[in-house]
Scaffold this motif. Structure first.
Motif, mmCIF file in Angstrom:
data_model
loop_
_atom_site.group_PDB
_atom_site.id
_atom_site.type_symbol
_atom_site.label_atom_id
_atom_site.label_comp_id
_atom_site.label_asym_id
_atom_site.label_seq_id
_atom_site.Cartn_x
_atom_site.Cartn_y
_atom_site.Cartn_z
ATOM 1 N N GLN A 19 12.900 29.747 5.011
ATOM 2 C CA GLN A 19 12.864 30.247 3.647
ATOM 3 C C GLN A 19 12.070 31.720 3.843
ATOM 4 O O GLN A 19 12.530 32.640 3.228
ATOM 5 N N ALA A 20 10.864 31.730 4.512
ATOM 6 C CA ALA A 20 10.209 33.022 4.518
ATOM 7 C C ALA A 20 11.068 33.934 5.275
ATOM 8 O O ALA A 20 11.169 35.382 4.749
ATOM 9 N N ASP A 21 11.814 33.690 6.182
ATOM 10 C CA ASP A 21 12.726 34.702 6.879
ATOM 11 C C ASP A 21 13.535 35.188 5.849
ATOM 12 O O ASP A 21 13.951 36.427 6.080
ATOM 13 N N PHE A 23 13.588 35.349 2.916
ATOM 14 C CA PHE A 23 12.993 36.224 1.704
ATOM 15 C C PHE A 23 12.700 37.637 2.351
ATOM 16 O O PHE A 23 12.803 38.620 1.470
ATOM 17 N N VAL A 24 12.062 37.522 3.445
ATOM 18 C CA VAL A 24 11.883 39.007 4.298
ATOM 19 C C VAL A 24 13.167 39.737 4.299
ATOM 20 O O VAL A 24 13.218 40.932 3.830
ATOM 21 N N GLU A 25 14.278 39.124 4.524
ATOM 22 C CA GLU A 25 15.555 39.769 4.432
ATOM 23 C C GLU A 25 16.011 40.469 3.087
ATOM 24 O O GLU A 25 16.495 41.446 3.173
ATOM 25 N N LEU A 26 15.785 39.600 2.037
ATOM 26 C CA LEU A 26 15.960 40.012 0.971
ATOM 27 C C LEU A 26 14.937 41.194 0.387
ATOM 28 O O LEU A 26 15.526 42.207 -0.270
ATOM 29 N N GLY A 27 14.004 41.214 0.768
ATOM 30 C CA GLY A 27 12.962 42.366 0.605
ATOM 31 C C GLY A 27 13.449 43.563 1.527
ATOM 32 O O GLY A 27 13.305 44.934 0.961
ATOM 33 N N MET A 28 13.875 43.336 2.677
ATOM 34 C CA MET A 28 14.184 44.454 3.371
ATOM 35 C C MET A 28 15.561 45.149 2.823
ATOM 36 O O MET A 28 15.596 46.416 2.753
ATOM 37 N N MET A 29 16.504 44.080 2.176
ATOM 38 C CA MET A 29 17.862 44.644 1.647
ATOM 39 C C MET A 29 17.453 45.780 0.471
ATOM 40 O O MET A 29 17.865 46.732 0.349
ATOM 41 N N VAL A 41 10.446 47.578 -6.579
ATOM 42 C CA VAL A 41 9.558 46.059 -7.244
ATOM 43 C C VAL A 41 10.336 44.880 -6.750
ATOM 44 O O VAL A 41 9.606 43.891 -6.329
ATOM 45 N N CYS A 42 11.700 44.909 -6.639
ATOM 46 C CA CYS A 42 12.203 43.781 -6.278
ATOM 47 C C CYS A 42 11.930 43.513 -4.771
ATOM 48 O O CYS A 42 11.679 42.247 -4.384
ATOM 49 N N ALA A 43 11.993 44.608 -4.087
ATOM 50 C CA ALA A 43 11.489 44.264 -2.435
ATOM 51 C C ALA A 43 9.981 43.599 -2.461
ATOM 52 O O ALA A 43 9.683 42.876 -1.558
ATOM 53 N N HIS A 44 9.156 44.272 -3.246
ATOM 54 C CA HIS A 44 7.842 43.755 -2.877
ATOM 55 C C HIS A 44 7.688 42.223 -3.525
ATOM 56 O O HIS A 44 6.976 41.377 -3.077
ATOM 57 N N LYS A 45 8.441 42.027 -4.694
ATOM 58 C CA LYS A 45 8.561 40.591 -5.083
ATOM 59 C C LYS A 45 8.957 39.561 -3.872
ATOM 60 O O LYS A 45 8.317 38.632 -3.637
ATOM 61 N N TRP A 46 9.836 39.832 -3.278
ATOM 62 C CA TRP A 46 10.457 39.087 -2.086
ATOM 63 C C TRP A 46 9.667 39.162 -0.817
ATOM 64 O O TRP A 46 9.521 38.090 -0.418
ATOM 65 N N PHE A 47 8.944 40.173 -0.744
ATOM 66 C CA PHE A 47 8.308 40.179 0.532
ATOM 67 C C PHE A 47 6.795 39.362 0.060
ATOM 68 O O PHE A 47 6.444 38.737 0.781
ATOM 69 N N ASN A 48 6.343 39.286 -1.144
ATOM 70 C CA ASN A 48 5.277 38.551 -1.727
ATOM 71 C C ASN A 48 5.616 37.120 -1.625
ATOM 72 O O ASN A 48 4.801 36.404 -1.190
ATOM 73 N N LYS A 53 5.135 32.167 1.599
ATOM 74 C CA LYS A 53 5.644 31.049 2.495
ATOM 75 C C LYS A 53 5.082 31.009 3.881
ATOM 76 O O LYS A 53 5.435 30.264 4.712
ATOM 77 N N GLY A 54 4.134 32.046 4.210
ATOM 78 C CA GLY A 54 3.601 32.155 5.384
ATOM 79 C C GLY A 54 3.968 33.163 6.454
ATOM 80 O O GLY A 54 3.573 33.233 7.713
ATOM 81 N N SER A 55 4.821 34.131 5.903
ATOM 82 C CA SER A 55 5.387 35.251 6.859
ATOM 83 C C SER A 55 4.354 36.409 6.967
ATOM 84 O O SER A 55 3.977 36.961 5.945
ATOM 85 N N ALA A 56 3.763 36.674 8.274
ATOM 86 C CA ALA A 56 2.754 37.767 8.228
ATOM 87 C C ALA A 56 3.569 39.102 8.253
ATOM 88 O O ALA A 56 2.868 39.922 7.707
ATOM 89 N N ARG A 57 4.601 39.208 8.847
ATOM 90 C CA ARG A 57 5.520 40.312 8.647
ATOM 91 C C ARG A 57 5.564 40.414 7.399
ATOM 92 O O ARG A 57 5.738 41.700 6.703
ATOM 93 N N ALA A 58 5.868 39.839 6.445
ATOM 94 C CA ALA A 58 6.127 40.050 5.007
ATOM 95 C C ALA A 58 4.879 40.746 4.174
ATOM 96 O O ALA A 58 5.089 41.474 3.615
ATOM 97 N N ALA A 59 3.955 40.109 4.512
ATOM 98 C CA ALA A 59 2.669 40.624 4.144
ATOM 99 C C ALA A 59 2.408 42.009 4.557
ATOM 100 O O ALA A 59 1.922 42.940 3.895
#
Length: 88
Positions: A19-21, A23-29, A41-48, A53-59
């Motif tokens: 799930q975290a991975d 969401f990271v991809e959605l944020g990158m998109m 705004v949407c990117a920040h939402k998905w990264f958050n 969900k535990g992704s250090a990369r997303a943080a």
């Protein structure tokens, strides 16, 4: 503006890391405008959500894009992430 929401029946069965991975991809998109208009705004939402969900990369990515966002946009992104988490 393109929006991608998760309403698939099998979504809850995915592991937290998967799930975290995703969401990271959605944020990158949204951050890069890949296959849609760029929307920080949407990117920040998905990264958050991915960070929750535990992704250090997303943080890290969330932190990087927040530098270029207004306080109003940051508040909106946080609100949207909170609403999404409440509903899912």
């Amino acid at each position: 503006m393109a929006r991608f929401e998760m309403h698939e029946a099998g979504f809850g069965a995915l592991g937290t890391t998967a799930q975290a991975d995703m969401f990271v991809e959605l944020g990158m998109m949204y951050a890069t405008g890949r296959d849609c208009e760029a929307d920080l705004v949407c990117a920040h939402k998905w990264f958050n959500i991915a960070a929750i969900k535990g992704s250090a990369r997303a943080a890290q990515l969330r932190s990087e894009i927040s530098v270029g966002m207004s306080k109003t946009d940051l508040a909106r992104a946080l609100r949207e992430a909170r609403e999404w988490m409440t509903m899912h």
